[in-house]
Each structure stands twice: as C-alpha cells, then as structure tokens.
Write a protein that holds these residues in place. Structure first.
Motif, PDB file in Angstrom:
ATOM      1  N   PRO A 114      12.596   7.039   1.881  1.00  0.00           N
ATOM      2  CA  PRO A 114      12.999   5.724   1.384  1.00  0.00           C
ATOM      3  C   PRO A 114      12.488   4.525   2.173  1.00  0.00           C
ATOM      4  O   PRO A 114      12.870   3.397   1.883  1.00  0.00           O
ATOM      5  N   GLU A 115      11.630   4.740   3.204  1.00  0.00           N
ATOM      6  CA  GLU A 115      11.092   3.583   3.928  1.00  0.00           C
ATOM      7  C   GLU A 115      10.342   2.651   2.978  1.00  0.00           C
ATOM      8  O   GLU A 115      10.456   1.423   3.069  1.00  0.00           O
ATOM      9  N   ALA A 116       9.591   3.228   2.057  1.00  0.00           N
ATOM     10  CA  ALA A 116       8.875   2.402   1.093  1.00  0.00           C
ATOM     11  C   ALA A 116       9.835   1.619   0.206  1.00  0.00           C
ATOM     12  O   ALA A 116       9.568   0.475  -0.179  1.00  0.00           O
ATOM     13  N   THR A 132       4.918   6.453  -7.196  1.00  0.00           N
ATOM     14  CA  THR A 132       5.342   5.305  -6.393  1.00  0.00           C
ATOM     15  C   THR A 132       5.908   4.201  -7.272  1.00  0.00           C
ATOM     16  O   THR A 132       6.987   3.644  -6.989  1.00  0.00           O
ATOM     17  N   LEU A 133       5.221   3.868  -8.346  1.00  0.00           N
ATOM     18  CA  LEU A 133       5.707   2.811  -9.238  1.00  0.00           C
ATOM     19  C   LEU A 133       6.982   3.234  -9.966  1.00  0.00           C
ATOM     20  O   LEU A 133       7.857   2.399 -10.226  1.00  0.00           O
ATOM     21  N   HIS A 164      -1.247  -9.106   0.759  1.00  0.00           N
ATOM     22  CA  HIS A 164      -0.883  -7.745   1.146  1.00  0.00           C
ATOM     23  C   HIS A 164       0.259  -7.749   2.163  1.00  0.00           C
ATOM     24  O   HIS A 164       0.254  -8.550   3.101  1.00  0.00           O
ATOM     25  N   TRP A 165       1.207  -6.859   1.950  1.00  0.00           N
ATOM     26  CA  TRP A 165       2.322  -6.702   2.882  1.00  0.00           C
ATOM     27  C   TRP A 165       1.761  -6.397   4.274  1.00  0.00           C
ATOM     28  O   TRP A 165       0.875  -5.551   4.413  1.00  0.00           O
ATOM     29  N   LEU A 193       0.838  -1.195   0.000  1.00  0.00           N
ATOM     30  CA  LEU A 193       0.000   0.000   0.000  1.00  0.00           C
ATOM     31  C   LEU A 193       0.878   1.252   0.000  1.00  0.00           C
ATOM     32  O   LEU A 193       1.934   1.273   0.645  1.00  0.00           O
ATOM     33  N   PRO A 194       0.461   2.317  -0.706  1.00  0.00           N
ATOM     34  CA  PRO A 194       1.312   3.516  -0.853  1.00  0.00           C
ATOM     35  C   PRO A 194       1.254   4.429   0.364  1.00  0.00           C
ATOM     36  O   PRO A 194       0.993   5.628   0.259  1.00  0.00           O
ATOM     37  N   GLN A 195       1.539   3.855   1.533  1.00  0.00           N
ATOM     38  CA  GLN A 195       1.405   4.594   2.788  1.00  0.00           C
ATOM     39  C   GLN A 195       2.732   5.012   3.400  1.00  0.00           C
ATOM     40  O   GLN A 195       2.741   5.747   4.393  1.00  0.00           O
ATOM     41  N   TYR A 196       3.816   4.537   2.839  1.00  0.00           N
ATOM     42  CA  TYR A 196       5.119   4.744   3.471  1.00  0.00           C
ATOM     43  C   TYR A 196       5.910   5.809   2.726  1.00  0.00           C
ATOM     44  O   TYR A 196       5.962   5.815   1.497  1.00  0.00           O
ATOM     45  N   ASP A 197       6.550   6.692   3.460  1.00  0.00           N
ATOM     46  CA  ASP A 197       7.407   7.697   2.844  1.00  0.00           C
ATOM     47  C   ASP A 197       8.656   7.031   2.276  1.00  0.00           C
ATOM     48  O   ASP A 197       9.133   6.019   2.780  1.00  0.00           O
TER      49      ASP A 197
END
Length: 301
Positions: free
Chosen positions: A14-16, A53-54, A272-273, A8-12
C-alpha cells in the motif's frame, strides 16, 4: 489550467496507495502512470504493471482523473487492452483518461522478439492502434440491434467480432489523449483525439525546449485548421519534466513553468512525483507548497 502528476509504478502497495490518495487530496485534476514493461535507466528497479496499478488507484480515490502516460502498442493488442482499460473505467466511475503513443524504441520494443520498425512503420502501427481503440471503446451495438461485434483487419491488428458488452462508463467513450510531435501524428490527434500530449522533444537547453513546445502549439493549430476542427475542442497537455529539467525542483520553478505553458496556450501541465534519487529526484515538501498554490495558479493561468 488543469494540473496533473505522474506517479511512476515503482512502489509496492500500500505504499503506492498513499501517493495516489495524496494526489487527490492535493487537488490535482489528474494522475498518471507510465505504460511500460520497464523504462530506460530504471529498468533494473522495481516496476509494476499499468492496468493493475490504475485499478488499485481507482479503489482508493473518488474524484481525480486516472491516466496512462502513455499506453504503448509495443506490447499491446487493442482488443484485450480495450477490455482491460474499459473495466478500469467502470471501476473508477468513468475517470480514465487514455493517453496513447506510438511506442518507444527501448526495452519494450524488443522484449517480445519484435523486429526493429522504421519510423513510418511505427506511425502506421500507432494509427491502427488508436483507431481500433476509438472503435472498441465506444462498444458495439446491443444484440437486439443485430450487432455481431467489432471487426477490423489491418496491417498490424485484426479483430473478428470482438465483443465489449454493456455500455461505456463515459460517453461516447473515455477521452483519448494522443502523444504527437510529427505532422502525421498531429493530424491523427486532431482527427480522433480529445486531447493532445507532448514532451516537447529532447532539448537540453531550456530556451530551445520552450521554443519547441511553442512551435508545436502552432503546428497543432495548423492541423486543426486543415481538418476544419475548432482548436478549442482539443486539450493540450505538456509534460514539464525530462532528464535535464524538473518542474518540482522548487515551488518557484513550478510557478514559472506553469506560467510559460499557460502563455503558450497549454490547457494542462503534468509533473512527476518526486523520487528519492536519480531522475526526478526531489523533496516531497515541494508538493505541499505547490498544492497550496494550485487554486491561485488556476485563477491566473
């Protein structure tokens, strides 16, 4: 069987980035993110945009497929979206898997002041959206062939000489994976899709849900027969999770879900992660266990 994970695109960043890299290192075949402006009970939480994000994910990975789960016509026009997603595909070296859906009825459906659509209108818009992207993502012929771009005029979308320019990163275009449960959407998936995606519908009872995803496989086969399409030529992706079940609750739960999906004829499964709390809450250590089992699961599923 191929295995995917939704981040899910919830992480900033470089954490994502850590999650996208780990998805590849774990050996998943594809990784996806939702295409929403916000989503259900998570609407008040941090939520980043899909295409950036992608794009970022493409720069920190080299092998794994990257997908939209699923792109929505609620807030997109096919011309700029085709240009955006084709650019991501070029950056990634031809790894984009384009999931497409009809658009939900939540926040995304009204945030731009859209009127409420009937189910028939939502499907008509979805069909135009998917068909337009199917044409655009193949790119127009070169100027030397006398091309004047790609034009279409429908009830929902219009293009007058739209130009993609260049060559698609995948031939004849990136794969389209259409989310479909109803008969018209299944027919559309069979007609233009490279793959089909389902969440199986809203059923709290596990037995009822598994019966529903089995019935959907039969409906897809029937749609293929009616269209004269070889059913082995369309991928079948099942999302194993919803609000009442989570496949990564344990390695055992994942194994069981994968086995049942394989028996039904699904070619791909998506989980899902694990999130820290709430929906899809779980322990990331389960991912380590599952990753170690993926080679064996591929061999038997």
């Amino acid at each position: 069987m191929r295995f995917g994970v939704v981040i899910l695109p919830q992480y900033d960043w470089p954490e994502a980035a850590v999650r996208w890299r780990r998805a590849e290192e774990f050996g998943f075949d594809h990784a996806w993110t939702y295409d929403h402006l916000s989503w259900r009970g998570l609407a008040g939480e941090r939520w980043h945009a899909t295409v950036p994000t992608l794009t970022a994910a493409a720069t920190v990975t080299s092998r794994i497929g990257l997908g939209t789960f699923v792109a929505s016509p609620n807030f997109r026009h096919p011309v700029p979206f085709a240009k955006d997603i084709a650019t991501v595909d070029q950056i990634s070296g031809g790894r984009v898997l384009l999931g497409l859906g009809s658009g939900g009825t939540g926040f995304d459906a009204y945030v731009l002041g859209q009127p409420q659509l009937t189910p028939r209108e939502r499907f008509a818009r979805f069909a135009e959206f998917a068909e337009s992207l199917d044409a655009l993502l193949r790119f127009e012929r070169g100027a030397a062939d006398g091309a004047s771009g790609i034009s279409f005029e429908g009830e929902w979308y219009t293009a007058a000489g739209a130009r993609m320019v260049g060559e698609p990163a995948q031939r004849p275009r990136m794969p389209l994976h259409l989310a479909a449960n109803g008969p018209k959407a299944l027919d559309l998936a069979v007609r233009i899709g490279d793959g089909w995606v389902t969440t199986g519908g809203d059923h709290d009872d596990d037995a009822t849900w598994w019966r529903s995803v089995g019935d959907l496989i039969h409906r897809l086969d029937d749609a293929c027969a009616a269209a004269g399409r070889d059913p082995s030529t369309i991928g079948r992706t099942l999302s194993l999770d919803d609000g009442s079940r989570y496949s990564l609750a344990s390695a055992g739960a994942f194994d069981e879900a994968v086995g049942r999906a394989a028996e039904l004829g699904y070619t791909d499964v998506v989980s899902h992660w694990p999130r820290e709390h709430g929906l899809y809450a779980g322990d990331e250590s389960v991912l380590d266990e599952v990753a170690a089992r993926l080679p064996a699961l591929r061999a038997i599923a």
